[in-house]
Design an enzyme around this catalytic site. Structure first.
Site, short mmCIF file in Angstrom:
data_model
loop_
_atom_site.label_atom_id
_atom_site.label_comp_id
_atom_site.label_asym_id
_atom_site.label_seq_id
_atom_site.Cartn_x
_atom_site.Cartn_y
_atom_site.Cartn_z
N LYS A 1 14.35 0.87 2.62
CA LYS A 1 14.06 1.13 1.45
C LYS A 1 15.08 1.79 1.07
O LYS A 1 15.70 2.32 0.10
CB LYS A 1 13.25 2.25 1.65
CG LYS A 1 11.71 1.12 1.74
CD LYS A 1 10.00 1.87 1.56
CE LYS A 1 9.07 0.72 1.95
NZ LYS A 1 8.05 0.08 0.68
N THR B 1 4.61 -1.84 -5.06
CA THR B 1 4.00 -1.42 -6.55
C THR B 1 3.74 -0.20 -7.43
O THR B 1 4.25 -0.26 -8.11
CB THR B 1 2.17 -1.51 -5.56
OG1 THR B 1 2.58 -0.85 -4.26
CG2 THR B 1 1.82 -2.57 -5.44
N HIS C 1 1.86 -10.05 4.09
CA HIS C 1 2.82 -8.61 3.73
C HIS C 1 4.24 -8.58 3.93
O HIS C 1 4.86 -7.16 3.61
CB HIS C 1 1.80 -7.22 3.55
CG HIS C 1 0.98 -7.14 2.96
ND1 HIS C 1 0.67 -6.81 1.84
CD2 HIS C 1 -0.53 -7.60 3.09
CE1 HIS C 1 -0.98 -6.79 1.32
NE2 HIS C 1 -1.09 -7.27 1.89
N LYS D 1 8.30 6.57 -1.47
CA LYS D 1 8.10 6.10 -0.36
C LYS D 1 8.02 6.07 0.97
O LYS D 1 8.95 6.64 1.12
CB LYS D 1 8.32 4.51 -0.91
CG LYS D 1 10.23 4.17 -0.90
CD LYS D 1 10.38 3.56 -1.34
CE LYS D 1 10.73 3.19 -3.10
NZ LYS D 1 9.64 1.70 -3.08
N ARG D 2 7.74 5.50 1.89
CA ARG D 2 7.37 5.36 3.02
C ARG D 2 8.93 5.63 3.02
O ARG D 2 10.01 4.60 2.83
CB ARG D 2 7.06 4.52 4.21
CG ARG D 2 5.25 4.83 3.66
CD ARG D 2 5.25 5.76 4.41
NE ARG D 2 5.36 5.98 6.54
CZ ARG D 2 4.17 5.71 6.71
NH1 ARG D 2 2.99 5.28 6.73
NH2 ARG D 2 4.79 5.72 8.08
N LYS E 1 4.00 1.16 -11.23
CA LYS E 1 3.48 2.74 -11.67
C LYS E 1 4.36 3.75 -12.08
O LYS E 1 4.21 3.68 -14.04
CB LYS E 1 2.53 3.11 -10.17
CG LYS E 1 1.84 2.30 -9.58
CD LYS E 1 1.66 3.27 -8.33
CE LYS E 1 0.70 2.52 -7.48
NZ LYS E 1 0.57 3.36 -5.44
#
Length: 842
Positions: free
Chosen positions: A574, A676, A378, A568-569, A680
């Site tokens: 990110k 993911t 992952h 998101k986290r 969405k």
């Protein structure tokens, strides 16, 4: 804009769930009243909203139980190959609405609850999220369970029943504060304890090699108590099981070590054993080598493998007597999928059971183990790799350490035979890393002990082959696969966006809900004036979300502004900081030229930071501080608002995703394995601004890159920049707007009471930014200008939205699971309908 319809009103209009028959409504009402009556204790005649929620949950659960029992009977009769999905995280969210949707009960419940003078939406809001995961990995596991049931696979999710899930996030003075998530406080109506299947798990002790074989002696025992949760497929009467283990101390725990005088102390010490399932580790993409975490990993593996072997041996409904004693057929009947390296101990544990307990010879046992296990990788971030100290293993799992050494020795012998004299290769490929502290590389163990290794998006799977596991790929290229992630369209469209679901159903029917590729049928409607209007009208859910934001954050929202969402986290890779720099630059432009026409934006950033991750917590503080300045500046007005979405979780995602216009997926190329959330947003009609990273690459391929806003460095550019040496100051010196924004953050413009508050952020960005925020700033700003330009033309914007929705079919977890089933597990999905409980079986 007209007053928005509530979800309840929308449901009344919706064709996709079918009209509720009067009989169904009457039955739900009767069942609800019966449950309510038995819920209320005699001295308390007034029902609370929570009583109503539990009465409804139990009413819905009644519809599950018969199907659940029948499904399990069906599996025992057919004896299919069973799939075991092992994960330390299952981020399930709420269950009530999802169950109503999958059983086709939503309209009947809605009508019955309405007739009783209650509001279904209000009852749904009472349910606690089951937050037994951190983010993407745990939520993927939840989507996979939904798809496996919908595809009729005999599948089981196995994990830990954490007493406390992912913490609740409170924002206090702009800083994240963690609160324990006591999600079980009021009970969980969806789980069923199964004490009759409680199993022992051993820790510590010593190993003895005897003529009769190897014995693991003098261990400490913890009991694993299973709690089962039903997992319904979509309208196919299949109900699978998620089994979560809870740690219980045995009744003689420590008592034999104490004299009677210390009886109280001994009983209190039971907590030491039961702490194993107390709390979820709140790290996402970060390895923290704590002994308790290793205990959790072995606990779930040891309990699960005993369960798997019991089921393999008996395989007759209700029968405990072993029917199979030969393990030759084990891989034909059992597939174990390791969700990341967290359940990697399945490999040495299965070897231990086969060799030490079942007396299978080593080579045969190894062949069985490899054929049974498969591993999903992952992440490629080095700090996320699990590398356990050998000393910890030696103490906690001495037999497993011996087995791992033996596995590694045979593996290295094999490599040495193929590459004689290549000592460096042996070092790189060893499971044991030598150094000051000897460590066990769990990813290497997974690759060696599995017959299939997969990444979770095409670009990620290539990186896995070319860099992370390059040596292993050269050794066994046939092992490596790609399985691009997906999401369940039931929760992430039908449940969370009923208006859009119905608009689609009116055009192409309902079949897309179990075959998302059928959304392609919308492509001819991209320029259809009526459909464009209908899709644009669905965005009235922005009004509802605006009302929610105003209530929660006391900030006046302009509902016609662009809803620009980054959830998101919180993690440096990110790049929430890149988003912050854009917001500050927009703010400066408005201040510089207040008379100019700007596209109004409401920027929402949300996500949790790991409690020990200083930089991530500082990023949250920066977002809230920028918001304090921007939102209170009268010159800016309603042209720019910045909101930090507190306590982002599954149930909040279900609200924000349908309301978003722009989805931010801006990680440095080569760092986000898949993502993911990106899928969405695409399915719900938001346009993506993103880098060529993770599944964004395939989204651009499916919809056409011109229908996303793609910017920035590609993987090869990042690598070239690494070779050359990334110098942040070059960008800072050459881009005046970037310099201004950084200087404002640095000087305390956004933190006047604490001018030095953000010096660590600026220092990181200027001197040791692994994720090259400045290198993508200029391209990001230009791309955001294109976003503004398109947003000014609502019709052209909506055309792109329709094209994105129509091309999102690939990103269903049904497609992902079908590929796992055929290419890794060797089973075929089934559309067989198990007869419902009210119809007699053949």
């Amino acid at each position: 804009m007209a007053k928005p319809l509530t979800d309840s009103e929308k449901r009344k209009q919706i064709s996709v769930r079918g009209l509720a028959g009067l009989g169904d409504v009457a039955e739900v009402r009767k069942s609800f009243n019966r449950h309510l009556h038995f819920t209320l204790v005699k001295d308390r005649n007034v029902a609370t909203p929570r009583d109503y929620f539990f009465a409804l949950a139990h009413t819905v659960r009644d519809h599950l139980v018969g199907r659940w029992i029948r499904t399990q009977q069906h599996y025992y009769e057919r004896d299919p190959k069973r799939i075991y999905y092992l994960s330390l995280e299952f981020y399930m969210g709420r269950t009530l609405q999802n169950t109503m949707v999958n059983l086709g009960l939503q309209n009947a419940c809605d009508e019955a609850i309405y007739q009783l003078g209650l509001d279904l939406e209000e009852l749904e809001e009472i349910e606690e999220d089951a937050g037994l995961g951190n983010g993407g990995l745990g939520r993927l596991a939840a989507c996979f369970l939904d798809s496996m049931a919908t595809l009729g696979l005999a599948a089981y999710g196995y994990g830990i029943r954490y007493e406390f899930g992912i913490f609740n996030q409170k924002i206090v003075n702009g800083w994240q504060v963690e609160e324990a998530d006591d999600w079980l406080r009021y009970g969980n109506p969806w789980e069923k304890a199964r004490p009759e299947y409680m199993l022992p798990v051993h820790f510590y002790g010593r190993v003895e090699h005897t003529p009769d074989g190897v014995k693991w002696l003098d261990t400490q025992v913890v009991l694993a108590m299973p709690y089962d949760t039903p997992v319904p497929g979509y309208k196919n009467n299949t109900v699978n099981t998620m089994r979560l283990w809870s740690a219980k101390a045995p009744n003689d725990f420590k008592l034999q070590d104490f004299n009677v005088g210390d009886y109280i102390e001994a009983v209190l010490d039971r907590n030491l054993a039961e702490n194993i399932s107390r709390v979820l580790y709140p790290n996402d993409n970060f390895f923290e080598g704590k002994e308790l975490r290793l205990k959790q990993e072995y606990f779930v593996v040891a309990a699960t493998l005993q369960d798997i072997i019991r089921r393999f041996k008996s395989s007759k409904f209700g029968c405990r007597d072993p029917v199979r004693t030969c393990f030759e057929t084990f891989p034909d009947k059992v597939a174990i999928q390791l969700n990341d390296t967290h359940p990697a101990l399945s490999i040495p544990e299965l070897m231990r059971i086969l060799v030490d307990v079942e007396k299978v010879d080593w080579d045969k046992a190894w062949e069985i183990t490899k054929k049974t296990c498969a591993y999903t990788n992952h992440t490629v971030l080095p700090e996320a790799l699990e590398r356990w100290p050998v000393s910890m293993f030696e103490k906690l799992l001495p037999r497993h350490l011996e087995i791992i050494y033996a596995i590694n020795q045979r593996h290295l012998d094999h490599v040495a035979a193929l590459f004689p004299g290549d000592v460096d290769r042996l070092r790189r490929m060893s499971v044991i890393e030598e150094g000051d502290c000897k460590r066990i590389n769990m990813a290497h163990l997974c690759v060696i002990g599995s017959h299939a290794v997969n990444g979770v998006a095409r670009i990620h799977s290539e990186i896995v082959k070319q860099s992370v596991f390059k040596d292993f790929y050269e050794l066994e290229p046939e092992k490596f696969q790609n399985k691009t992630n997906g999401i369940t369209p039931r929760r992430w469209l039908l449940l969370c966006n009923p208006g859009l679901a119905d608009t689609i159903v009116e055009k192409i029917g309902e079949e897309f809900l179990t075959d998302l590729s059928q959304l392609k049928k919308l492509l001819p409607l991209v320029s259809d004036e009526v459909f464009i209007r209908d899709v644009a009208k669905v965005k009235q859910n922005k009004l509802k979300f605006s009302a929610f934001l105003e209530k929660e954050y006391k900030v006046k929202i302009n509902p016609s502004s662009m809803f620009d969402v980054h959830v998101k986290r919180i993690h440096e890779y990110k790049r929430q900081l890149l988003n912050c720099l854009h917001v500050v630059t927009l703010y400066n432009r408005i201040k510089r030229d207040p008379a100019k026409a700007f596209v109004p934006r409401t920027v929402m950033i949300g996500g949790k930071a790991a409690p020990g991750y200083h930089m991530a917590k500082l990023i949250i503080k920066l977002v809230t501080s920028i918001g304090d300045v921007v939102n209170h500046d009268p010159v800016v007005g309603d042209r720019l608002k910045v909101i930090f979405l507190e306590n982002y979780r599954v149930s909040l995602a279900e609200k924000v995703i349908p309301a978003a216009d722009l989805s931010q997926q801006i990680s440095t190329a080569g760092t986000e394995a898949s993502g993911t959330g990106n899928m969405k947003f695409m399915l719900n009609g938001a346009l993506t601004i993103g880098t060529m990273d993770g599944a964004n690459v395939e989204m651009a391929e499916e919809a056409g890159a011109e229908n996303l806003f793609i910017f920035g460095l590609r993987v090869e550019d990042v690598e070239a920049l690494d070779r050359k040496g990334y110098n942040a100051r070059e960008y800072y010196d050459h881009l005046p707007e970037l310099k201004q924004a950084v200087d404002q953050i640095s000087s305390g413009f956004f933190s006047p009471k604490e001018p030095d508050c953000f010096k660590d952020i600026v220092n990181m960005l200027m001197h040791h930014d692994r994720f090259k925020v400045f290198a993508d700033y200029e391209a990001y700003m230009q791309c955001q200008a294109q976003v503004d330009q398109l947003y000014r033309n609502p019709k052209e914007w909506t055309k792109k939205v329709i094209r994105n929705i129509a091309c999102s079919g690939k990103f269903s977890s049904d497609r992902t699971i079908t590929e796992y089933a055929r290419e890794i597990w060797g089973v075929e999905p089934s559309d067989l309908q198990i007869p419902p409980p009210n119809i007699p079986r053949d």
